[in-house]
Design an enzyme around this catalytic site. Sequence first.
Site, PDB file in Angstrom:
ATOM      1  CG  ASP A  39      -2.054   0.906   1.163  1.00 47.50           C
ATOM      2  OD1 ASP A  39      -1.949   1.923   0.455  1.00 47.50           O
ATOM      3  OD2 ASP A  39      -3.076   0.633   1.814  1.00 47.50           O
ATOM      4  CG  ASP A  40      -0.017   4.819   0.148  1.00 44.89           C
ATOM      5  OD1 ASP A  40      -0.788   4.675  -0.817  1.00 44.89           O
ATOM      6  OD2 ASP A  40      -0.296   5.489   1.160  1.00 44.89           O
ATOM      7  CB  CYS A  75      -5.805   3.277  -1.658  1.00 46.67           C
ATOM      8  SG  CYS A  75      -4.505   3.978  -0.648  1.00 46.67           S
ATOM      9  CG  ASP A 328      -2.308   1.096  -3.152  1.00 47.97           C
ATOM     10  OD1 ASP A 328      -1.137   1.481  -3.003  1.00 47.97           O
ATOM     11  OD2 ASP A 328      -3.163   1.157  -2.243  1.00 47.97           O
ATOM     12  CG  ASN A 329      -1.342   4.895  -4.361  1.00 45.25           C
ATOM     13  OD1 ASN A 329      -2.410   4.393  -4.005  1.00 45.25           O
ATOM     14  ND2 ASN A 329      -0.503   5.461  -3.506  1.00 45.25           N
TER      15      ASN A 329
END
Length: 589
Positions: A39-40, A75, A328-329
Amino acid sequence: MKFIQSLALAFAASAVASEQQLPLQHGDQRPNIVVILTDDQDLHMDSISYMPLLKKHVIDQGTFYKSHYCTTAICCPSRVTLWTGRNAHNTNVTDVFPPYGGYPKFVAQGWNSNWLPVWLQAAGYSTYYTGKLFNSHTVDNWNNPHPSGWTSSDFLLDPHTYQYLNATFQRNDRPPVSHEGEYSTDVLAEKAYGLLEEGVNLRQPFFLTIAPVAPHSDVNASTFVKPGTGKDLDGIIMNAPIPADRHKHLFPEAMVPRTANFNPDKPSSVSWLSRLDKLTDEVVAYNDNFYRRRLQALQAVDEIVEGIVTRLEDYGILDNTYIIYSTDNGYHISQHRLNPGKECSFEEDINIPLIIRGPHVPIGETKVVTAHADLAPTILKIASAKEGWSGLDGSPIPLSEKELEDSKSSRQEHVNVEFWGRGIPEGIYKFSLDDGKIVAYAPNNTYKALRIISSSYNLLYTVWCSNEHELYDLNTDPGQLKNLYPTSKFLPEQNLLGIPLSKVLPRLDALLMVTKSCKGQTCVNPWSVIHPAGNVKTLGDALNPRFDGFYTSISESVRFDKCELGYILESEGPQSVAIFQDDTGGSEL
Ligand SMILES: *[C@@H]1O[C@H](CO)[C@@H](O)[C@H](O)[C@H]1NC(C)=O
Ligand SMILES: *[C@@H]1O[C@H](CO)[C@@H](O)[C@H](O)[C@H]1NC(C)=O
Ligand SMILES: *[C@@H]1O[C@H](CO)[C@@H](O)[C@H](O)[C@H]1NC(C)=O
Ligand SMILES: *[C@@H]1O[C@H](CO)[C@@H](O)[C@H](O)[C@H]1NC(C)=O
């Protein structure tokens, strides 16, 4: 009812396997697929180089896709793109909270019955997921409805998703369980190994996603406001992520890399970004600590990578399993004077890790352009699935040596990048603006962008909802500090790619006009919309002087009528695309 039956089957199969130690061979030899989705996680601040086990088991055994992009740098929209194979403008899940996003919007748009796990089950795969699925998937709505398509699942739920020391998980049809005092990623690891065993014991090819919350910020659950109240970001407290105790001492010297765009002397970009104050030494030090905490939090994920690979090896199925590692990003910390966060179209936010190992995947790295919408088609192809192919905005990522080689001349060179909503600072300092105000979020962070990459050019073109523009040449300006978009027509004209900017810009704008609302195949081959004859496949082709007259005669360019928080078509300006019809001129449709 369906998953209860398959659970019963799983238990029966597991009893058989442990009694007789059956070899894992079964009739169906299709490969297994394991996705590890953080995540991130950034690519540009070197987080990957702090993960030795990922290097040993995945990077050194597979292909690193260095030009992989998310298309919406936040997200939930990004994850919905990932699991539906569609850009956010086609899912209309464009935010993390309702009304424009979150799990309720995913359900309302009908995606819960039309997404990757459902297609994989139809293809005969068993499907497993543990960790964070989407934002606004909560302790209240987890069963209304339950996410469909999973043989077995164990989801992290809001508002506890981002509490590293008080995760709440929800398994199959059972109510949520709080894990107060336990370390979220370690709880997740055990769940992942359990689901892996279930998948193995079912003796069908399986798909397993492991989605830890690291290295996302730790979010104080009691400051989470109920979605849809409009006050969602006002008081939310997001702190540096919390590492496991055993990793707290690591990397004491690590600092955010001091790249050209690190807290620059001159403000960057346009819109609210051009109004950010330079970060003080105190903020820079806080951000460096935030950065170290991210690296430390990733260590427990690194251990999961090894845990999964050694188990796959012990089960005898490692060679027939694809492992896909991504996030995700991306993330920025202190670049462009930004406090920790994402939501921008800078490389830090959109160019993200993607590493794949598996059958026929060569060892090395590649610069072929890939995006998150390509992952669903990639996985469908690996699974030889028949359902799910229609309407996908991406195409399968080349995996074998030959596919990688062929793609150098045939694969797309563009990425459609889009965002609706707000820029959100994480950590304690928020955004400090040039008028002395400190704001909890930046409004009007709505834009359309086109990232285009080949061996001879490397550009980002962005149109903001304020109708400001940006154009960066990343070959000469990798930090994206010099906006080439002309601010006045009275200034002497600059050249780009050896020709006047006034010839390049209409081509980029015309392409963005297609990509910003493309659907299916037109997202994969957007030039075919402008040039139906099929003779233009790249920006290089479109730059042919014989199209000069056509491109300079196009009257409508990409623009907005208003800044919105979501995808409101009426505010997004002209929607019609210019079509080149013959060499004597053009016409607009
Ligand atoms: C942990 O989460 C549970 C809900 O799952 C909640 O009741 C409890 O108050 C939380 N504890 C802390 C310290 O936040
Ligand atoms: C979370 O926020 C609440 C409300 O602001 C505060 O009382 C509490 O101390 C915070 N908890 C932590 C662990 O920071
Ligand atoms: C944001 O956009 C709206 C509508 O386009 C505009 O009225 C407003 O002034 C803008 N706000 C800022 C802070 O730029
Ligand atoms: C996207 O969803 C929003 C919120 O439900 C809605 O107002 C908007 O019209 C939708 N956009 C499109 C293009 O369908």
